[in-house]
Design a protein around this motif. Structure first.
Motif, mmCIF file in Angstrom:
data_model
loop_
_atom_site.group_PDB
_atom_site.id
_atom_site.type_symbol
_atom_site.label_atom_id
_atom_site.label_comp_id
_atom_site.label_asym_id
_atom_site.label_seq_id
_atom_site.Cartn_x
_atom_site.Cartn_y
_atom_site.Cartn_z
ATOM 1 N N LEU A 193 0.828 -1.209 0.000
ATOM 2 C CA LEU A 193 0.000 0.000 0.000
ATOM 3 C C LEU A 193 0.864 1.263 0.000
ATOM 4 N N GLN A 194 1.916 1.252 0.801
ATOM 5 C CA GLN A 194 2.790 2.419 0.867
ATOM 6 C C GLN A 194 3.427 2.696 -0.488
ATOM 7 N N ARG A 195 3.817 1.639 -1.186
ATOM 8 C CA ARG A 195 4.396 1.798 -2.530
ATOM 9 C C ARG A 195 3.367 2.405 -3.479
ATOM 10 N N GLN A 196 2.131 1.911 -3.424
ATOM 11 C CA GLN A 196 1.081 2.419 -4.314
ATOM 12 C C GLN A 196 0.790 3.894 -4.034
ATOM 13 N N ILE A 197 0.789 4.273 -2.767
ATOM 14 C CA ILE A 197 0.548 5.669 -2.405
ATOM 15 C C ILE A 197 1.688 6.558 -2.893
ATOM 16 N N ASN A 198 2.908 6.083 -2.759
ATOM 17 C CA ASN A 198 4.068 6.860 -3.219
ATOM 18 C C ASN A 198 4.046 7.039 -4.740
ATOM 19 N N ASN A 199 3.568 6.025 -5.446
ATOM 20 C CA ASN A 199 3.527 6.088 -6.908
ATOM 21 C C ASN A 199 2.391 6.973 -7.420
ATOM 22 N N GLN A 200 1.344 7.138 -6.590
ATOM 23 C CA GLN A 200 0.202 7.973 -6.991
ATOM 24 C C GLN A 200 -0.137 8.921 -5.849
ATOM 25 N N PRO A 201 0.707 9.925 -5.625
ATOM 26 C CA PRO A 201 0.493 10.850 -4.504
ATOM 27 C C PRO A 201 -0.835 11.591 -4.628
ATOM 28 N N SER A 202 -1.465 11.849 -3.489
ATOM 29 C CA SER A 202 -2.765 12.520 -3.456
ATOM 30 C C SER A 202 -2.734 13.638 -2.418
ATOM 31 N N LYS A 203 -3.476 14.709 -2.690
ATOM 32 C CA LYS A 203 -3.590 15.819 -1.749
ATOM 33 C C LYS A 203 -4.810 15.667 -0.838
ATOM 34 N N GLY A 204 -5.545 14.572 -1.023
ATOM 35 C CA GLY A 204 -6.736 14.352 -0.207
ATOM 36 C C GLY A 204 -6.380 14.145 1.254
ATOM 37 N N ASN A 205 -7.068 14.865 2.123
ATOM 38 C CA ASN A 205 -6.808 14.705 3.562
ATOM 39 C C ASN A 205 -8.105 14.717 4.367
ATOM 40 N N TYR A 206 -9.208 14.390 3.691
ATOM 41 C CA TYR A 206 -10.503 14.420 4.372
ATOM 42 C C TYR A 206 -10.594 13.251 5.361
ATOM 43 N N GLY A 207 -11.274 13.508 6.479
ATOM 44 C CA GLY A 207 -11.592 12.434 7.420
ATOM 45 C C GLY A 207 -10.558 12.178 8.491
ATOM 46 N N LEU A 208 -9.605 13.096 8.684
ATOM 47 C CA LEU A 208 -8.548 12.861 9.663
ATOM 48 C C LEU A 208 -8.840 13.476 11.035
ATOM 49 N N ASP A 209 -9.973 14.138 11.180
ATOM 50 C CA ASP A 209 -10.341 14.780 12.442
ATOM 51 C C ASP A 209 -10.722 13.715 13.471
ATOM 52 N N SER A 210 -9.786 13.391 14.322
ATOM 53 C CA SER A 210 -9.990 12.326 15.300
ATOM 54 C C SER A 210 -10.974 12.726 16.396
ATOM 55 N N THR A 211 -10.927 13.994 16.818
ATOM 56 C CA THR A 211 -11.785 14.450 17.917
ATOM 57 C C THR A 211 -13.258 14.338 17.558
ATOM 58 N N THR A 212 -13.615 14.802 16.357
ATOM 59 C CA THR A 212 -15.015 14.741 15.918
ATOM 60 C C THR A 212 -15.474 13.303 15.760
ATOM 61 N N TYR A 213 -14.617 12.463 15.173
ATOM 62 C CA TYR A 213 -14.983 11.064 14.966
ATOM 63 C C TYR A 213 -15.225 10.368 16.299
ATOM 64 N N LYS A 214 -14.309 10.536 17.248
ATOM 65 C CA LYS A 214 -14.455 9.878 18.542
ATOM 66 C C LYS A 214 -15.709 10.366 19.269
ATOM 67 N N ALA A 215 -16.008 11.661 19.125
ATOM 68 C CA ALA A 215 -17.209 12.212 19.752
ATOM 69 C C ALA A 215 -18.459 11.605 19.140
ATOM 70 N N ASN A 216 -18.439 11.424 17.810
ATOM 71 C CA ASN A 216 -19.588 10.822 17.120
ATOM 72 C C ASN A 216 -19.779 9.374 17.566
ATOM 73 N N ILE A 217 -18.686 8.618 17.605
ATOM 74 C CA ILE A 217 -18.779 7.216 17.968
ATOM 75 C C ILE A 217 -19.261 7.045 19.400
ATOM 76 N N ARG A 218 -18.775 7.904 20.319
ATOM 77 C CA ARG A 218 -19.227 7.820 21.702
ATOM 78 C C ARG A 218 -20.716 8.127 21.814
ATOM 79 N N ALA A 219 -21.185 9.054 20.974
ATOM 80 C CA ALA A 219 -22.600 9.421 21.007
ATOM 81 C C ALA A 219 -23.470 8.318 20.405
ATOM 82 N N PHE A 220 -22.934 7.626 19.373
ATOM 83 C CA PHE A 220 -23.711 6.621 18.659
ATOM 84 C C PHE A 220 -23.733 5.271 19.379
ATOM 85 N N LEU A 221 -22.575 4.934 19.993
ATOM 86 C CA LEU A 221 -22.445 3.613 20.594
ATOM 87 C C LEU A 221 -22.701 3.664 22.097
ATOM 88 N N PRO A 222 -23.270 2.603 22.664
ATOM 89 C CA PRO A 222 -23.516 2.582 24.106
ATOM 90 C C PRO A 222 -22.224 2.500 24.890
#
Length: 284
Positions: free
Chosen positions: A255-284
């Motif tokens: 995977l690392q080789r494939q990423i290096n061969n096709q670099p991307s500027k995409g960085n969506y979805g890396l907000d850990s705080t929001t994700y963890k807050a959502n999961i805590r709210a959704f899951l018991p």
């Protein structure tokens, strides 16, 4: 005294009315059973077999694949506990929809569902049905890592890996005929393989490659697929999601080789705080 002229006339009439059509039907049925069937011919089989639907897995149509996936989903509800948490399912569906719009099979009506199970696992069947465990949702650090798992499972669907394994299992166990496999047998084999399938090296690398492409096109950070695998790699008990051949370490390198061969500027979805807050709210 026998009237031979009348007898011959009646015999010829009988041939035209009954014998020739019967011979034609017999030949047609023989051809259906002894030769590979095109997808259009498969639609005639329910009539010939009194309602028993036959799937020819080597040439299954997209419509049949989706139908088979729905039937497997019904059966799976007897094997796993699907979450009824509407907020959680909407969230997973939202992430899945973003990926589906960028997959190599965007016409499939993808369905994303949550399984209430603490095991770190995700799996897919056919026709767009993807499942992710609550245990995996808790282990993921952000939405991009979750998306990388969903993308990998979508890669199995895009590559029709389960369909191929179903066909191999049916042939090996002797339940497949020249015409194909009946619906109930196909569903049973598919569910068993989805939950317990021994994944091949080729299929796992292919699903990783396809999943990474979908993840990148959807704008998610591609390195999230690597970070998720690295996080689980060092655990003492190997999670189900990674208990495959090849091992996680080898997959990370590829995977690392494939990423290096096709670099991307995409960085969506890396907000850990929001994700963890959502999961805590959704899951018991």
């Amino acid at each position: 005294m026998i009237n031979w002229n009348g007898f011959l006339r009646n015999y010829r009439l009988w041939q035209r009315r009954w014998l020739y059509p019967l011979i034609s039907l017999t030949v047609a049925l023989s051809l259906c059973l002894s030769t590979p069937l095109p997808s259009k011919a498969i639609d005639l089989l329910p009539l010939l077999f009194q309602g028993v639907q036959i799937f020819q897995l080597s040439n299954i149509s997209e419509r049949q694949e989706v139908e088979l996936g729905k039937q497997m989903n019904d059966e799976l509800q007897q094997e796993v506990r699907l979450s009824r948490n509407q907020q959680l399912n909407r969230y997973i569906e939202q992430v899945g929809r973003r990926l589906a719009a960028n997959s190599s099979r965007p016409n499939i009506p993808y369905t994303f569902q949550v399984v209430e199970d603490e095991a770190v696992n995700a799996f897919a069947t056919v026709g767009g049905f993807v499942y992710v465990n609550t245990g995996l949702l808790k282990v993921a650090d952000n939405e991009a890592e979750l998306a990388s798992v969903l993308g990998h499972e979508m890669g199995h669907i895009e590559g029709k890996h389960l369909v191929k394994q179903m066909r191999q299992r049916a042939i090996a166990s002797g339940v497949a005929t020249a015409a194909g496999l009946n619906r109930n047998q196909a569903v049973g084999i598919g569910v068993d393989l989805a939950l317990n399938r021994p994944r091949s090296r080729q299929d796992e690398y292919d699903a990783d490659r396809r999943g990474l492409s979908t993840l990148t096109r959807a704008g998610y950070a591609p390195l999230a697929m690597v970070s998720f695998m690295k996080k689980l790699e060092g655990k003492s008990s190997v999670p189900t999601f990674l208990s495959t051949h090849p091992g996680a370490r080898d997959r990370v390198k590829v995977l690392q080789r494939q990423i290096n061969n096709q670099p991307s500027k995409g960085n969506y979805g890396l907000d850990s705080t929001t994700y963890k807050a959502n999961i805590r709210a959704f899951l018991p």
